[in-house]
Design an enzyme around this catalytic site. Structure first.
Site, mmCIF file in Angstrom:
data_model
loop_
_atom_site.group_PDB
_atom_site.id
_atom_site.type_symbol
_atom_site.label_atom_id
_atom_site.label_comp_id
_atom_site.label_asym_id
_atom_site.label_seq_id
_atom_site.Cartn_x
_atom_site.Cartn_y
_atom_site.Cartn_z
ATOM 1 C CB CYS A 244 41.444 30.881 44.210
ATOM 2 S SG CYS A 244 40.285 32.249 44.222
ATOM 3 C CB CYS B 17 41.923 33.918 41.928
ATOM 4 S SG CYS B 17 41.447 33.846 43.646
ATOM 5 C CG ASP B 18 44.095 31.609 39.526
ATOM 6 O OD1 ASP B 18 44.420 32.789 39.327
ATOM 7 O OD2 ASP B 18 44.525 30.944 40.479
#
Ligand code: NDP
Length: 326
Positions: free
Chosen positions: A154, A157-158
Site C-alpha cells: 500500500c 499507507c507507507d
C-alpha cells in the site's frame, strides 16, 4: 472464563459466554477490521447487541502494518495493531459480543439468516459482511519476513516512509503505475519491475508513468527474493527471457499485483461483480434482503482504513433503519 488469543494478546472470552447459538441476533457482523468494528460500535450504541464473528486473527489488514499516519485523530500516528486493539476494546465497552472463530458457511436464502462457525449455527435478522480483501503477495520467504520492514502492498499507507529513498514497484497493471507515480512524491527513484514486456495497464496510466522522470522500468523480470535481514536492502531478479540472475539495491518494495476480496463463502448467496467483490446495490445493501456490506470486500477502489470505517458506520445505520422498518 477468559482465554488469550495467541496472535495479539487480546483477552478473549470463551464461546459459551459470548454468543448464543439458539438466540435470534438482530445483527451479526462478519469481520473485524475497521469496517466490521465501526459497524459494531454503531450497532452496539444503537442497542442492537451485535455479534461480531472476528476470525481467529482479528483486526484485519492493519494488523500487518506498522505505523498508521493517515487515520484521523492520531497526531503522531499509531501502530496498526494498537489501533485495532483499541477498536476492539471500544466496541466491547458498548456491549458488542466478539466470537473469535471463522465463518464456515452462510445461508442468506433462509429466514432468519444463518451464519455457521465450527462452534455452531447463529441466526440473525440482518448480517453485515466486512471480511475485507487481501493484497496478493509473491510468496517469497524474504517478502514475508520483511513485511512492514520495507515491504508493503500500500503506497498510500507507507510511501511517506521512503522520503529520499529508492524503491521498486512490482506489477504491470494500473495499480503499479498509480502507486509508482504516487511514490515519486517521496522517493528519489522508483523502478517498476514487470514480469513481461507488455503492460496490462491502460495506455493513459502507462504513459503517465513513462513520462515521469523519477520512474525507471525493468521488464521481463521476476523477483526471485527480497534481500536484507531486518530491513529491505535489495532484490534478486531473474530475467524471464534469458534466465540471468542479477541483484538490485533498493530501500523499499511495493507489491501491486492485484487484490482478492474474501468472498469465497458468498458464492450463490449475494451478487458479486466480475472481479468477485460484493455488489453494493443501494447505499450498503446487497442483493440478499437483510444483508449489508462494508469495507474492502465491496470496495475495490478506495481500500483505506478510514473509508472502510466510514462504510461500517453506514452499514450499521442502514441495518438500524432496516430493522425499524421491519
Ligand atoms: P491487475 O490485475 O490489473 O494487474 C496486476 C499486475 O500484476 C499484472 O501486470 C500482472 O502481470 C502482475 N502480476 C500478477 N501476479 C503476479 C506475480 N505473481 N508476479 C509478478 N507479477 C504479477 O491489478 P491492478 O491492481 O493493477 O488493477 C486492478 C483493477 O483496478 C484493474 O481493473 C485496474 O484498471 C483498476 N485500477 C484502476 C486505477 C485507476 O483507474 N486509477 C488504479 C488502480 C487500479 P501480467 O500482466 O503478466 O498478468
Amino acid at each position: 472464563m477468559d482465554q488469550t488469543n495467541g496472535t495479539n494478546g487480546i483477552k478473549v472470552a470463551t464461546t459459551e459466554t459470548q454468543a448464543e447459538t439458539g438466540a435470534l441476533h438482530k445483527v451479526i457482523i462478519i469481520g473485524s477490521g475497521p469496517a466490521g468494528l465501526t459497524a459494531a460500535l454503531y450497532a452496539a450504541r444503537a442497542e442492537l447487541r451485535p455479534l461480531v464473528i472476528a476470525g481467529i486473527t482479528p483486526g484485519g489488514q492493519l494488523m500487518m502494518t506498522t505505523e498508521v499516519e493517515n487515520f484521523p485523530g492520531f497526531i503522531q500516528g499509531i501502530m496498526g495493531p494498537d489501533l485495532m486493539n483499541n477498536m476492539i476494546k471500544q466496541v466491547e465497552r458498548f456491549g458488542a459480543k466478539i466470537l473469535y472463530e471463522i465463518v464456515s458457511a452462510v445461508n442468506f436464502a433462509a429466514r432468519p439468516l444463518v451464519v455457521k462457525t465450527e462452534s455452531g449455527e447463529y441466526s440473525a435478522q440482518s448480517v453485515i459482511l466486512a471480511m475485507g480483501a487481501e493484497a496478493n503477495w509473491l510468496g517469497l520467504p524474504g517478502e514475508q519476513r520483511l513485511r512492514g520492514k520495507g515491504v508493503s502492498a500500500c503506497a498510500t499507507c507507507d510511501g511517506f516512509f521512503f522520503k529520499g529513498k529508492e524503491v521498486a514497484v512490482i506489477g504491470g497493471g494500473d495499480s503499479a503505475m498509480e502507486e509508482a507515480n504516487f511514490l515519486t512524491k517521496y522517493a528519489n527513484k522508483v523502478t517498476i519491475i514487470h514480469r513481461r514486456g507488455e503492460f496490462k495497464a491502460s495506455k493513459i496510466m502507462l504513459e503517465r508513468a513513462q513520462a515521469n522522470p523519477k520512474i525507471a522500468f525493468v521488464l521481463n523480470s521476476e523477483v526471485a527474493d527480497v534481500l536484507g535481514e531486518n530491513k529491505v536492502e535489495g532484490l534478486r531478479l531473474k530475467n524471464t527471457a534469458s534466465g540471468d540472475v542479477s541483484e538490485m539495491k533498493i530501500d523499499g518494495l511495493f507489491l501491486a499485483i492485484g487484490h482478492h476480496p474474501n468472498t469465497g463463502l458468498l458464492k450463490g448467496q449475494v451478487e458479486l461483480d466480475e472481479r468477485g467483490y460484493v455488489k453494493v446495490l443501494n447505499n450498503t445493501r446487497t442483493s440478499a434482503e437483510g444483508v449489508f456490506v462494508a469495507g474492502d470486500i465491496g470496495d475495490p477502489r478506495y481500500r483505506q482504513a478510514v473509508t472502510a470505517a466510514g462504510m461500517g458506520c453506514m452499514a450499521a445505520l442502514d441495518v438500524e433503519k432496516f430493522l425499524t422498518e421491519k
